[in-house]
Each structure stands twice: as structure tokens, then as C-alpha cells.
Design an enzyme around this catalytic site. Sequence first.
Site, PDB file in Angstrom:
ATOM      1  N   HIS A 118     -12.651  -4.772  -0.526  1.00  0.00           N
ATOM      2  CA  HIS A 118     -12.242  -4.327  -1.671  1.00  0.00           C
ATOM      3  C   HIS A 118     -13.297  -4.606  -2.986  1.00  0.00           C
ATOM      4  CE1 HIS A 118      -8.159  -4.211   0.152  1.00  0.00           C
ATOM      5  NE2 HIS A 118      -7.840  -3.264  -0.821  1.00  0.00           N
TER       6      HIS A 118
ATOM      7  N   ASN B  64       0.725  -1.121  -0.135  1.00  0.00           N
ATOM      8  CA  ASN B  64       0.168   0.103   0.034  1.00  0.00           C
ATOM      9  C   ASN B  64       0.907   1.461   0.040  1.00  0.00           C
ATOM     10  OD1 ASN B  64      -1.860   2.275   0.793  1.00  0.00           O
ATOM     11  ND2 ASN B  64      -3.238   0.558   1.251  1.00  0.00           N
ATOM     12  N   MET B  65       0.791   2.260  -1.000  1.00  0.00           N
ATOM     13  CA  MET B  65       1.606   3.320  -0.948  1.00  0.00           C
ATOM     14  C   MET B  65       1.003   4.567  -0.433  1.00  0.00           C
ATOM     15  SD  MET B  65       4.017   2.582  -3.303  1.00  0.00           S
ATOM     16  CE  MET B  65       4.483   1.004  -4.270  1.00  0.00           C
TER      17      MET B  65
ATOM     18  N   LYS C  63     -10.969  -7.438  -7.547  1.00  0.00           N
ATOM     19  CA  LYS C  63      -9.747  -7.891  -6.967  1.00  0.00           C
ATOM     20  C   LYS C  63      -9.341  -9.283  -6.868  1.00  0.00           C
ATOM     21  CE  LYS C  63      -6.615  -6.820  -2.905  1.00  0.00           C
ATOM     22  NZ  LYS C  63      -5.491  -6.526  -3.805  1.00  0.00           N
TER      23      LYS C  63
HETATM   24  P1  NAD Z   1      -6.007  -4.080 -12.960  1.00  0.00           P
HETATM   25  O1  NAD Z   1      -6.387  -5.562 -13.505  1.00  0.00           O
HETATM   26  O2  NAD Z   1      -7.259  -3.008 -13.473  1.00  0.00           O
HETATM   27  O3  NAD Z   1      -4.631  -3.697 -13.970  1.00  0.00           O
HETATM   28  C1  NAD Z   1      -3.647  -4.532 -14.183  1.00  0.00           C
HETATM   29  C2  NAD Z   1      -2.863  -4.247 -15.503  1.00  0.00           C
HETATM   30  O4  NAD Z   1      -1.493  -5.007 -15.580  1.00  0.00           O
HETATM   31  C3  NAD Z   1      -3.874  -4.613 -16.737  1.00  0.00           C
HETATM   32  O5  NAD Z   1      -3.930  -3.459 -17.619  1.00  0.00           O
HETATM   33  C4  NAD Z   1      -3.072  -5.689 -17.498  1.00  0.00           C
HETATM   34  O6  NAD Z   1      -3.293  -5.717 -18.953  1.00  0.00           O
HETATM   35  C5  NAD Z   1      -1.909  -5.146 -17.053  1.00  0.00           C
HETATM   36  N1  NAD Z   1      -0.692  -6.442 -17.007  1.00  0.00           N
HETATM   37  C6  NAD Z   1      -0.642  -7.750 -16.612  1.00  0.00           C
HETATM   38  N2  NAD Z   1       0.214  -8.160 -17.270  1.00  0.00           N
HETATM   39  C7  NAD Z   1       1.135  -7.435 -17.969  1.00  0.00           C
HETATM   40  C8  NAD Z   1       2.276  -7.450 -18.611  1.00  0.00           C
HETATM   41  N3  NAD Z   1       2.925  -8.836 -18.611  1.00  0.00           N
HETATM   42  N4  NAD Z   1       2.751  -6.364 -19.304  1.00  0.00           N
HETATM   43  C9  NAD Z   1       2.055  -5.225 -19.521  1.00  0.00           C
HETATM   44  N5  NAD Z   1       1.100  -5.041 -18.642  1.00  0.00           N
HETATM   45  C10 NAD Z   1       0.476  -6.195 -18.054  1.00  0.00           C
HETATM   46  O7  NAD Z   1      -5.669  -4.300 -11.606  1.00  0.00           O
HETATM   47  P2  NAD Z   1      -5.547  -2.736 -10.764  1.00  0.00           P
HETATM   48  O8  NAD Z   1      -6.677  -2.766  -9.804  1.00  0.00           O
HETATM   49  O9  NAD Z   1      -4.873  -1.635 -11.256  1.00  0.00           O
HETATM   50  O10 NAD Z   1      -4.578  -3.492  -9.696  1.00  0.00           O
HETATM   51  C11 NAD Z   1      -3.164  -3.800 -10.232  1.00  0.00           C
HETATM   52  C12 NAD Z   1      -2.265  -4.355  -9.017  1.00  0.00           C
HETATM   53  O11 NAD Z   1      -2.021  -3.223  -8.072  1.00  0.00           O
HETATM   54  C13 NAD Z   1      -3.106  -5.502  -7.996  1.00  0.00           C
HETATM   55  O12 NAD Z   1      -1.779  -6.256  -7.650  1.00  0.00           O
HETATM   56  C14 NAD Z   1      -3.308  -4.567  -6.803  1.00  0.00           C
HETATM   57  O13 NAD Z   1      -3.717  -5.283  -5.794  1.00  0.00           O
HETATM   58  C15 NAD Z   1      -2.246  -3.553  -6.779  1.00  0.00           C
HETATM   59  N6  NAD Z   1      -2.603  -2.338  -5.915  1.00  0.00           N
HETATM   60  C16 NAD Z   1      -1.761  -1.958  -5.070  1.00  0.00           C
HETATM   61  C17 NAD Z   1      -1.905  -0.623  -4.628  1.00  0.00           C
HETATM   62  C18 NAD Z   1      -0.747  -0.125  -3.367  1.00  0.00           C
HETATM   63  O14 NAD Z   1      -0.927   0.980  -3.012  1.00  0.00           O
HETATM   64  N7  NAD Z   1       0.268  -0.958  -3.349  1.00  0.00           N
HETATM   65  C19 NAD Z   1      -3.069   0.005  -4.532  1.00  0.00           C
HETATM   66  C20 NAD Z   1      -4.018  -0.658  -5.493  1.00  0.00           C
HETATM   67  C21 NAD Z   1      -3.929  -1.727  -6.215  1.00  0.00           C
END
Ligand code: NAD
Length: 269
Positions: free
Chosen positions: A158, A127-128, A162
Site C-alpha cells: 500500500h 475491502n469493498m 497507510k
Molecule cells: P485518509 O486519512 O485520507 O482519510 C480519513 C478521513 O477521515 C480524513 O479526512 C479525516 O479527517 C477523517 N476523519 C477522521 N476522524 C474523523 C471524525 N471524527 N469525523 C469526521 N471525519 C474524520 O484515509 P483514507 O486513505 O481515505 O482511508 C480511510 C480508511 O478507509 C482507512 O481505514 C483505510 O484503510 C480504509 N480503506 C478501506 C477500503 C475498503 O475497501 N474497505 C479501501 C480503501 C481504504
Amino acid sequence: MTHTPGIVIVGASGRMGQMLIKTVLDSDKATLVGAVERTGHDWVGQDVGSAMGGQPTGVIVTDDALEAFAKAQAVIDFTAPVATIEFSKIAAQARCVHVIGTTGMTDEEIAALEPAARHAVIVRAGNMSLGVNLLTQLTKKVAAALDEDFDIEVIEAHHHHKVDAPSGTALMLGEAAAEGRGVALKDVSDRGRDGITGARKKGDIGFTAIRGGDIVGEHDVLFAAAGERIVLRHMATDRTIFARGALKAALWGQDKAPGAYDMMDVLGL
Ligand code: NAD
């Protein structure tokens, strides 16, 4: 000529990808120099601004990460574990700061990032947001102050898209509670109760995941004892908090030595 650090967003079409692109475009501290999507994705070859339904930006979505990273100082990656490991190798090759928000990574997948961290800065956090990182510190303190008469439960909610549970944030909070208590989370973690589970084991840290609608992310850490309860709560209502934190991490990493860092380092907590 770019005077601010050039940033590439991978997973450009994703929920977080689009938020990150908007955040970088709106920032005067960084420049968007690339947007990457999976091979075969219909955004590849399109201007990322137009693909998002707005004004063209001059940045064309590519599936060639190496070419995109070569022009950048940082990569922000909220994608999927397998993709993140591949991107870590390419970011290390290009000596880019790699900011990883991807969650659901196994211990083996996290270990697979280590070779890259020998050559480049990696900032990874479940989480950022500033608020959740503060909550993590508070959780550790409260857990350290209370004994095992207080049952610790982490409850998270969530949106229905997710794919991983418990959330990366819930696990971060569980780790913080375990650290505060001086135990290893793997020894006390209680996940996925169903059926005749028996009574709750003293000292366990329980996890519950709620999935529904468009909930951005909610986390409660509950300390429950006989006659009283303490609840520490964070509610995210807008994904910009994660995107702003990720951009901050990308800028922070610019003058740091290669290695693996987290948001606590970035925020100086
Ligand atoms: P999402 O499914 O909307 O987006 C994921 C994206 O990654 C998609 O556009 C997909 O096409 C792309 N992708 C997958 N494999 C790929 C590859 N090999 N090359 C290029 N692109 C690729 O998901 P989201 O809701 O945006 O969440 C993404 C991740 O971020 C999840 O793991 C989620 O839990 C995490 N997240 C983290 C935080 C944080 O603060 N750390 C906050 C929100 C979400």
C-alpha cells in the site's frame, strides 16, 4: 425533493472521502445530501465541491453528524476506528444504513458496533471491491483443497500514508485461508517477523506488509510447497472500485432488516 436515497459521506476530505463524493455525485441512483469532517477541519463550512477544487454542489461540509444523518438514508464511512464507532451510534439513531470501509479496528472496536446493528443495517468490509471479494472466496477454496504441506503467506502493498498493517484486506484473506483449513486465524497467524525467528511453523499463515509511494492496494496469497507455488493476486489501480462497492452496499442495504452484513452479502457471493 429527493427520489433516490440520500447519502452522507463522512471523512469528506480524505483520499476515499473525496472519491466517494465524486462517485455519489456521478450516480443517478443516489443523491449526495451531506459531507462531514472533524471539528476544526478547514473544510467545515465550505461547499464540498469547491473544497475539492471543482464546481459548488450545494452541500456544505459540517461537523454536526446528527444533523447531517437525519436528512439521509445512508452514511458511507472510510475514516478511523474511534470515529466509526461514534458514527455507528448516530447512524442507528437516524436509522441510516451505515457502510463501513474503515480498517484497523480491534476485536473490541468491532464488538462496539453491535448495539448499533440491532437498530440499523451495517455493512462492514475491509475491502469493498468485487475482485477482492472474489479473491477471498478463491482463497478459501484453494486453502480447503491443499494440506499443510503448502505454506500460506499473505503479502500486501500500500501507499506510504497507510497507518494500519496488515491491511484489512490481508486480514480478510488470512481469515478466508484459515476458514478453508478449518482453523482459527488467531491460532496460526504469524505477523511481523524480525531477527532470529526460528524456522517457519507448519500450518502458520504469514503476513508481510510493504509500504511505499502511491500504491493503491496489492494483495498476493501465496501457497508454497516443495517444488511448486500457487499465487492468487489482486491489484487495485484506482480507488473508484472501493467507492463503487460502497455505494452499491448503501443501496443494497435500503430494504434490509437491521443487522451486521458484509460485501459477500451485498455481492451475493
Ligand atoms: P485518509 O486519512 O485520507 O482519510 C480519513 C478521513 O477521515 C480524513 O479526512 C479525516 O479527517 C477523517 N476523519 C477522521 N476522524 C474523523 C471524525 N471524527 N469525523 C469526521 N471525519 C474524520 O484515509 P483514507 O486513505 O481515505 O482511508 C480511510 C480508511 O478507509 C482507512 O481505514 C483505510 O484503510 C480504509 N480503506 C478501506 C477500503 C475498503 O475497501 N474497505 C479501501 C480503501 C481504504
